[in-house]
Design an enzyme around this catalytic site. Structure first.
Site: not given
Ligand code: CA
Ligand code: VJV
Ligand code: ZN
Length: 388
Positions: A179
């Site tokens: 992320h």
């Molecule tokens: Ca990513």
């Protein structure tokens, strides 16, 4: 120079500095800056540098780094002495642990890869390039006053800050398997940057533990950043077909709603099959298709690197993506030129051998088509709140 033509009518700039590649995170650390030497070797063996404007980047200045990072953090980063990493002890600014060791030349390494991203962004701002590339950048986890996940300075945030001086709206896209939390957090409260990260998500079982589908921005509708964070949480084993379909569908919708005037694509290569830390089954072909799609939009594009822990595959992916940027994918002459490479060499049609399938134990695909469609409809709803 009789062959410095730009038959495709656009300019690609390549920003790098060989100093960066010489740094070592320490024994057995998965982040290996020499993967950049490997990538550069492939890019140059194909003579691709002849089709780009190449720049040896300079270190970012203290003032430039302070566009995002706190002075205290930068001072500490600059003065930190080499320590033996310790996984348990909580250190100042999250520095000196196994993930983020303090190694020789650390500050030099950080200012160099950041300088390259800032230079690349400025080339786009001045209309001196249409696609600018910095494979040494893409270190998306670094925070204002904290190192995280192998990242110390957030060159992406610094590059976007440059783009925002000229561009009203910047779309940030992150195909690293992790992320893009640092970039998301930095632009959490603005509607001038739409952040989109595709990643493996399994709560706290996969780093950094954030990026669920419902994490869309600040809760308050009064905050301009509301709805401007897009997260695509995936499970193990996703392959080219689902990944590329998702990418094109979601990026297409984002561009239509948000109308970005510049795009930053973080091309983390740990989303590839066979990655030492990753969990996906994306091939070089599918990873590259994301770059092809972004390029086809005809919007100024900044390409940065990121993760990637099986060096031979990182080099193949970034070399292939460089060939896409210059418009010669699949049409490269694999014979190392015996003389100065000219741009005309890229008109020959030959198969690009870096596109061979990545072999090794395939990861079972845990992503159902139903789940993929649910993600798309959730993001479709979210984008109704995004206006340009
Ligand atoms: Ca990513
Ligand atoms: O999962 C974590 C954090 C721990 C604490 C530290 N131990 C070593 C691992 C678990 C909770 N960190 C992740 C960080 C991933 C960073 C990804 C960066 C990027 O690709 O998104 C952008 C450049 C993690 N996963 C695997 C490791 N750390 C890891 C670190 C090592 C290691 C093996 C695995 C550090 C040193 C050595 N081996 C020798
Ligand atoms: Zn990663």
């Amino acid at each position: 120079e009789n062959d410095i033509t730009r038959p495709k009518g656009y300019t690609v700039s390549w920003h790098s500095n060989p100093e960066i590649e010489k740094h070592h995170f320490g024994h057995a650390h998965p982040m290996k800056p020499w993967r950049l030497t490997l990538a550069k070797g492939l890019i140059m063996a194909y003579g691709m540098h002849a089709a780009m404007d190449t720049y040896v980047s300079r270190p970012a200045t203290k003032e430039e780094l302070e566009d995002f990072h706190s002075e205290e953090y930068l001072d500490y980063l600059k003065s930190a002495l080499v320590t033996v990493p310790d996984d348990n002890e909580i250190k100042d600014f999250n520095l000196g642990n196994t993930d983020c060791p303090i190694f020789e030349g650390l500050f030099n390494y950080c200012s160099m890869y950041s300088g390259a991203s800032i230079d690349a962004a400025r080339k786009l701002c001045n209309n001196e390039s249409d696609i600018a590339i910095n494979w040494s950048g893409g270190l998306h986890h670094a925070k204002k006053a904290e190192a995280s996940g192998f990242c110390y300075v957030n060159d992406i945030v610094l590059a976007i800050v440059q783009l925002l001086r000229k561009h009203p709206r910047v779309l940030y896209i992150d195909i690293d398997v992790h992320h893009g939390d640092g970039v998301e957090e930095a632009f959490w409260s603005t509607d001038r940057v739409l952040t989109l990260s595709i990643h493996k998500y399994d709560g706290m079982n996969f780093f950094p533990g954030t990026g669920d589908l419902d994490r869309t921005g600040p809760d308050s509708e009064e905050n301009p950043g509301a709805h401007h964070a897009i997260n695509v949480p995936l499970s193990d084993g996703i392959g080219d077909q689902q990944y590329v379909w998702l990418f094109k569908t979601i990026v297409g919708m984002c561009v239509q709603r948000f109308q970005p005037t510049a795009i930053v694509l973080q091309c983390g290569a740990d989303s590839l099959a066979g990655d030492r830390l990753g969990r996906f089954n994306v091939q070089v072909q599918g990873h590259g298709a994301c770059v092809t799609y972004c390029k086809s939009l005809g919007i100024p594009l900044l390409l940065v690197g990121g993760g990637g822990y099986t060096p031979r595959n990182v080099a193949r992916a970034w070399a292939h993506e460089t060939s896409i940027a210059i418009g010669c994918d699949g049409k490269l002459n694999p014979i190392i030129p015996q003389h100065t490479p000219y741009r005309s060499h890229f008109r020959h049609e030959t198969i690009f051998p870096t596109l061979e399938e990545i072999l090794g134990d395939p990861r079972g695909n845990k992503n159902t088509d139903k789940k993929i469609r649910e993600i798309v409809s959730s993001i479709t709803e979210q984008l109704r709140f995004v206006n340009n």
